[in-house]
Design an enzyme around this catalytic site. Structure first.
Site, PDB file in Angstrom:
ATOM      1  N   PHE A 148       0.806  -1.224   0.000  1.00 39.07           N
ATOM      2  CA  PHE A 148       0.000   0.000   0.000  1.00 39.07           C
ATOM      3  C   PHE A 148       0.836   1.269   0.000  1.00 39.07           C
ATOM      4  O   PHE A 148       0.361   2.325  -0.415  1.00 39.07           O
ATOM      5  CB  PHE A 148      -0.930   0.019   1.231  1.00 39.07           C
ATOM      6  CG  PHE A 148      -0.236   0.388   2.526  1.00 39.07           C
ATOM      7  CD1 PHE A 148      -0.107   1.714   2.926  1.00 39.07           C
ATOM      8  CD2 PHE A 148       0.296  -0.598   3.354  1.00 39.07           C
ATOM      9  CE1 PHE A 148       0.533   2.047   4.108  1.00 39.07           C
ATOM     10  CE2 PHE A 148       0.935  -0.271   4.533  1.00 39.07           C
ATOM     11  CZ  PHE A 148       1.067   1.060   4.920  1.00 39.07           C
ATOM     12  N   LYS A 172      -1.228  -7.562  -8.823  1.00 37.42           N
ATOM     13  CA  LYS A 172      -2.136  -7.668  -7.674  1.00 37.42           C
ATOM     14  C   LYS A 172      -1.729  -6.587  -6.688  1.00 37.42           C
ATOM     15  O   LYS A 172      -0.854  -6.767  -5.852  1.00 37.42           O
ATOM     16  CB  LYS A 172      -2.027  -9.051  -7.019  1.00 37.42           C
ATOM     17  CG  LYS A 172      -3.281  -9.500  -6.249  1.00 37.42           C
ATOM     18  CD  LYS A 172      -3.705  -8.595  -5.121  1.00 37.42           C
ATOM     19  CE  LYS A 172      -2.799  -8.729  -3.910  1.00 37.42           C
ATOM     20  NZ  LYS A 172      -3.307  -7.899  -2.747  1.00 37.42           N
ATOM     21  N   GLU A 175      -5.067  -3.967  -1.646  1.00 34.54           N
ATOM     22  CA  GLU A 175      -6.495  -3.658  -1.636  1.00 34.54           C
ATOM     23  C   GLU A 175      -6.805  -2.420  -0.801  1.00 34.54           C
ATOM     24  O   GLU A 175      -7.945  -1.947  -0.780  1.00 34.54           O
ATOM     25  CB  GLU A 175      -7.298  -4.862  -1.125  1.00 34.54           C
ATOM     26  CG  GLU A 175      -7.010  -5.302   0.289  1.00 34.54           C
ATOM     27  CD  GLU A 175      -5.843  -6.279   0.419  1.00 34.54           C
ATOM     28  OE1 GLU A 175      -5.824  -7.040   1.403  1.00 34.54           O
ATOM     29  OE2 GLU A 175      -4.948  -6.261  -0.450  1.00 34.54           O
ATOM     30  N   ARG A 176      -5.784  -1.856  -0.112  1.00 38.27           N
ATOM     31  CA  ARG A 176      -6.030  -0.665   0.707  1.00 38.27           C
ATOM     32  C   ARG A 176      -6.129   0.608  -0.131  1.00 38.27           C
ATOM     33  O   ARG A 176      -6.840   1.540   0.225  1.00 38.27           O
ATOM     34  CB  ARG A 176      -4.923  -0.493   1.739  1.00 38.27           C
ATOM     35  CG  ARG A 176      -4.789  -1.633   2.730  1.00 38.27           C
ATOM     36  CD  ARG A 176      -3.768  -1.285   3.789  1.00 38.27           C
ATOM     37  NE  ARG A 176      -3.319  -2.451   4.538  1.00 38.27           N
ATOM     38  CZ  ARG A 176      -2.442  -2.402   5.530  1.00 38.27           C
ATOM     39  NH1 ARG A 176      -1.917  -1.238   5.878  1.00 38.27           N
ATOM     40  NH2 ARG A 176      -2.068  -3.497   6.156  1.00 38.27           N
ATOM     41  N   SER A 225       5.827  -6.926   4.041  1.00 36.98           N
ATOM     42  CA  SER A 225       6.496  -7.221   5.297  1.00 36.98           C
ATOM     43  C   SER A 225       7.355  -8.471   5.152  1.00 36.98           C
ATOM     44  O   SER A 225       7.126  -9.315   4.281  1.00 36.98           O
ATOM     45  CB  SER A 225       5.459  -7.429   6.408  1.00 36.98           C
ATOM     46  OG  SER A 225       4.720  -8.614   6.175  1.00 36.98           O
ATOM     47  N   CYS A 280       9.642   1.815   3.307  1.00 35.77           N
ATOM     48  CA  CYS A 280      10.645   0.816   3.668  1.00 35.77           C
ATOM     49  C   CYS A 280      12.048   1.415   3.652  1.00 35.77           C
ATOM     50  O   CYS A 280      12.980   0.807   4.172  1.00 35.77           O
ATOM     51  CB  CYS A 280      10.566  -0.389   2.741  1.00 35.77           C
ATOM     52  SG  CYS A 280      11.074  -0.069   1.055  1.00 35.77           S
ATOM     53  N   GLU A 382       9.939  -3.372  12.771  1.00 35.66           N
ATOM     54  CA  GLU A 382       9.599  -2.214  11.951  1.00 35.66           C
ATOM     55  C   GLU A 382       8.299  -1.584  12.468  1.00 35.66           C
ATOM     56  O   GLU A 382       7.266  -2.246  12.531  1.00 35.66           O
ATOM     57  CB  GLU A 382       9.434  -2.658  10.499  1.00 35.66           C
ATOM     58  CG  GLU A 382       9.189  -1.542   9.517  1.00 35.66           C
ATOM     59  CD  GLU A 382       9.115  -2.056   8.085  1.00 35.66           C
ATOM     60  OE1 GLU A 382       9.553  -1.329   7.178  1.00 35.66           O
ATOM     61  OE2 GLU A 382       8.617  -3.182   7.871  1.00 35.66           O
TER      62      GLU A 382
END
Length: 500
Positions: A148, A172, A175-176, A225, A280, A382
């Site tokens: 996201f 893909k 979805e957020r 993640s 990140c 994190e």
């Protein structure tokens, strides 16, 4: 309420049986819904990709490059629309959203030069009358599973090199915040990309697992993640695919006593808190060397943080906006409490931040911890929010050891005027990307992006030549042409070139 649906090849239909919520991070409410696909939908997309990919692979690379030239033109023409769309779903301020798009476009610019980078190798006379040459060919169908936090940049990092090298690609996205990836796919088709070469399918773990298991998908690129990256890597490789899976990070900024602290504080303000820390390559850990350096840095950092403006994502004066949704806001605030419980000194507490008129928004003020130690879970993991931790080091060697021994190895920076110290640090530190007086050392598009340790699984990095290598396979040809004379020409026995 608007609904975001899939981008499929012509004739592809999708009946939504499940939907996911898309939050408005500025007020905490639901602003849209996204259709979630399943394995049956993926089968349809793969069938379309299989039908379209051979002709695309046979299209000469300069013609493929022209699609990317046109796509770049369309993205630039629609920059304001894309940035606004990104900001209202993700929460980034407009300047960060435009940067998100621009960094993706830089990879597209690299893809415009794909004819050059696809050139193979050639050796004339490898043996008597024998020539050897190589070519790079597409793997067939690739897939990208994107996070996201960079809904424009990372999809372009993936589908750009994959498609430029002749593959079909199934995206893909998270979805957020799926609207920008959908729009990018639409612009690629508008730029002249044949239908079926780029499709966008939304989904959750069900769709991810279907992609990992599908026998026709040859390669998968993932960013997310570390735990999920490891899962994606293991399951994808077990299914016989090549996989690059980029995970989490805990990037350190080493501050030597000779550093320009005013510049360091300015850099930290952007690197630690920009985009609400949801990067990140953010810089959430600063390591001043020596107590005096630490005390001076802390003294300067507090007023700099107080000067940061937190606002709605469309506020052009704001330094950063809300985090992506209420669940993530709660996660970050839980980590802040964990740091307190572990004994770190909470110098500035960003919890409870409220913006007038947006009291239910997903806002977190900038937070600062001091006296953080390596045994704390809040240091090991994190946080992915606007939280900066000070970990004090006694000397250079101790500072070098901190990022080198951490479980993550994505990026690191050192701030100093000492060229020898910087060179020594860059050579010895056990981290994949290093900045010297550069707080966020993301490589330019014609180099490659990738961390070490639990920040990356797989052997090949993102974009640049590493990306080209990932999305292609090498074929090597050894050829000999007899002279065809009436007496049969050279009748000497064939000798393997390496044995001649």
């Amino acid at each position: 309420m608007r609904t975001i649906t899939h981008v499929l090849a012509a004739g592809g239909t999708a009946k939504a049986t499940r939907q996911g919520d898309i939050f408005d991070p500025n007020n905490g409410g639901i602003q849209a819904r996204v259709d979630l696909g399943d394995a049956a939908l993926l089968d349809k997309a793969v069938d379309a990709a299989l039908a379209a990919q051979p002709a695309w692979a046979a299209t000469n690379p300069q013609r493929r490059a022209r699609v990317f030239f046109k796509f770049k033109e369309l993205v630039e023409a629609n920059m304001d629309e894309l940035a606004h769309m990104l900001s209202i779903e993700h929460g980034k301020v407009l300047a960060d959203s435009k940067g998100d798009v621009q960094r993706g476009l830089e990879v597209i610019e690299f893809c415009c030069g794909i004819p050059h980078v696809l050139k193979g190798e050639y050796t004339q006379g490898a043996g008597p009358g024998i020539d050897v040459y190589s070519m790079r060919q597409p793997i067939g169908i690739g897939a990208g599973i994107t996070p996201f936090n960079f809904p424009a940049m990372i999809p372009m990092w993936m589908f750009g090199p994959a498609i430029a090298t002749g593959n079909a690609f199934i995206l893909k996205p998270s979805e957020r915040d799926p609207s920008v990836p959908v729009r990018l796919c639409e612009l690629m088709i508008e730029a002249g990309l044949p239908e079926g070469i780029l499709q966008c399918l939304h989904g959750d773990k069900e769709m991810v697992d279907a992609i990992l298991d599908h026998p026709a998908i040859g390669g998968i690129s993932f960013v997310g993640s570390s735990d999920i990256a490891h899962y994606v890597y293991q399951r994808g490789v077990a299914a016989g695919k090549r996989v690059q899976a980029m995970g989490g990070a805990k990037n350190h900024g080493i501050v030597l006593p000779d550093a320009d602290l005013d510049q360091v504080v300015n850099d930290l303000s952007g690197a630690a808190f920009g985009s609400a820390g949801e990067r990140c390559m953010a810089l959430p850990v600063v390591v001043p060397v020596g107590e005096e350096t630490a005390d001076r840095l802390r003294e300067k950092m507090i007023p700099a943080m107080a000067a940061l403006r937190v606002g709605v994502s469309t506020d052009e004066e704001a330094h950063y906006g809300p985090v992506v949704n209420p669940a993530h806001k709660q996660r970050v605030e839980n980590w802040i409490q964990t740091g307190v419980d572990e004994g770190a000194e909470l110098v500035v507490d960003g919890r409870g931040f409220s913006l007038q008129g947006h009291e239910d928004g997903c806002f977190i003020g900038p937070s600062l911890f001091d006296h953080v130690t390596t045994d704390m879970e809040s240091y090991k993991e994190e946080i992915f929010g606007p939280v900066l931790q000070i970990v004090r080091a006694k000397n250079f060697e101790e500072a070098l050891a901190l990022p080198s021994q951490h479980q993550y190895g994505n990026g690191v920076a050192i701030f100093t005027r000492n060229g020898h110290a910087a060179r020594e640090f860059a050579s010895r530190v056990n981290v994949g990307m290093v900045g010297i007086n550069v707080p966020i050392p993301v490589p330019v598009a014609y180099h490659s992006f990738g961390g070490w340790k639990r920040s990356a699984f797989g052997d090949t990095n993102q974009h640049g030549m590493e990306g080209v290598k990932f999305w292609t396979k090498v074929k090597t040809i050894t050829q000999r042409w007899p002279d065809g004379t009436a007496d049969g020409g050279n009748k000497d026995a064939f000798v393997i070139p390496t044995m001649g």
